[in-house]
Design a protein around this motif. Structure first.
Motif, mmCIF file in Angstrom:
data_model
loop_
_atom_site.group_PDB
_atom_site.id
_atom_site.type_symbol
_atom_site.label_atom_id
_atom_site.label_comp_id
_atom_site.label_asym_id
_atom_site.label_seq_id
_atom_site.Cartn_x
_atom_site.Cartn_y
_atom_site.Cartn_z
ATOM 1 N N UNK A 256 0.830 -1.202 0.000
ATOM 2 C CA UNK A 256 0.000 0.000 0.000
ATOM 3 C C UNK A 256 0.867 1.256 0.000
ATOM 4 N N UNK A 257 2.149 1.089 0.262
ATOM 5 C CA UNK A 257 3.077 2.206 0.391
ATOM 6 C C UNK A 257 3.800 2.419 -0.939
ATOM 7 N N UNK A 258 3.691 3.617 -1.492
ATOM 8 C CA UNK A 258 4.375 3.938 -2.746
ATOM 9 C C UNK A 258 5.874 4.079 -2.498
ATOM 10 N N UNK A 259 6.708 3.700 -3.478
ATOM 11 C CA UNK A 259 8.151 3.892 -3.300
ATOM 12 C C UNK A 259 8.497 5.378 -3.370
ATOM 13 N N UNK A 260 9.588 5.789 -2.720
ATOM 14 C CA UNK A 260 10.020 7.183 -2.817
ATOM 15 C C UNK A 260 10.428 7.512 -4.257
ATOM 16 N N UNK A 261 10.564 8.781 -4.603
ATOM 17 C CA UNK A 261 11.011 9.135 -5.957
ATOM 18 C C UNK A 261 12.404 8.569 -6.219
ATOM 19 N N UNK A 262 12.670 8.255 -7.479
ATOM 20 C CA UNK A 262 13.987 7.708 -7.839
ATOM 21 C C UNK A 262 15.078 8.726 -7.527
ATOM 22 N N UNK A 263 16.228 8.244 -7.112
ATOM 23 C CA UNK A 263 17.364 9.122 -6.842
ATOM 24 C C UNK A 263 18.071 9.461 -8.147
ATOM 25 N N UNK B 110 19.450 2.425 -10.930
ATOM 26 C CA UNK B 110 19.103 2.111 -9.549
ATOM 27 C C UNK B 110 17.604 2.088 -9.344
ATOM 28 N N UNK B 111 17.177 1.488 -8.247
ATOM 29 C CA UNK B 111 15.754 1.350 -7.956
ATOM 30 C C UNK B 111 15.562 1.164 -6.454
ATOM 31 N N UNK B 112 14.327 1.369 -6.007
ATOM 32 C CA UNK B 112 13.967 1.127 -4.612
ATOM 33 C C UNK B 112 13.529 -0.323 -4.465
ATOM 34 N N UNK B 113 14.093 -1.011 -3.480
ATOM 35 C CA UNK B 113 13.744 -2.401 -3.205
ATOM 36 C C UNK B 113 13.120 -2.466 -1.811
ATOM 37 N N UNK B 114 12.195 -3.381 -1.618
ATOM 38 C CA UNK B 114 11.534 -3.543 -0.319
ATOM 39 C C UNK B 114 12.281 -4.585 0.492
ATOM 40 N N UNK B 115 12.903 -4.163 1.610
ATOM 41 C CA UNK B 115 13.658 -5.076 2.478
ATOM 42 C C UNK B 115 13.309 -4.799 3.933
#
Length: 135
Positions: free
Chosen positions: A32-39, A55-60
């Protein structure tokens, strides 16, 4: 008699246990949580035989973690579709990066992607789908 049956059972169990069963361990992530904007990343100069995977945001461990971009070995005739988050019905799903023969990733099944003029642009994105000489 019991010994023969026991021996047959042991042989059958051993024979069946000797086959490797392919496993599919693709696990989907839906949040339900959107990833932050790409760096912002400085992309290095191109290297022959290599493709840049951004690069990308990964859920850990219950939070988003940034994974830096890196070089991956190029595959001739293939296009790299990077890791990404896709919103579907109000939830965010993570799609791993992959190599694909198609340049455009529009979520349409492969059979629906036609390119009559062979210019590398699927007909649905091509303003002149019957003109192979158009640039």
């Amino acid at each position: 008699m019991k010994r023969t049956q026991w021996l047959i059972a042991v042989c059958a169990t051993t024979a069946l246990g000797g086959f490797a069963v392919p496993a599919s361990a693709e696990v989907g992530i839906s949040l339900d949580i959107a990833p932050p904007p790409a760096r912002y990343e400085v992309v290095p100069a191109p290297r022959v035989g290599w493709a840049w995977a951004p690069g990308y945001w990964e859920w850990r461990h219950g939070r988003h973690v940034w994974v830096n971009g890196h070089w991956i070995r190029e595959r001739h005739g293939m296009y790299w579709h990077p890791d990404r988050w896709v919103e579907r019905e109000g939830r965010w799903g993570f799609e791993r990066g992959r190599w694909d023969r198609e340049r455009f990733d529009d979520g349409v099944a492969f059979g629906a992607r036609r390119d009559r003029d062979g210019d590398g642009v699927p007909d649905r994105f091509d303003r002149a789908p019957n003109n192979p000489y158009r640039q």
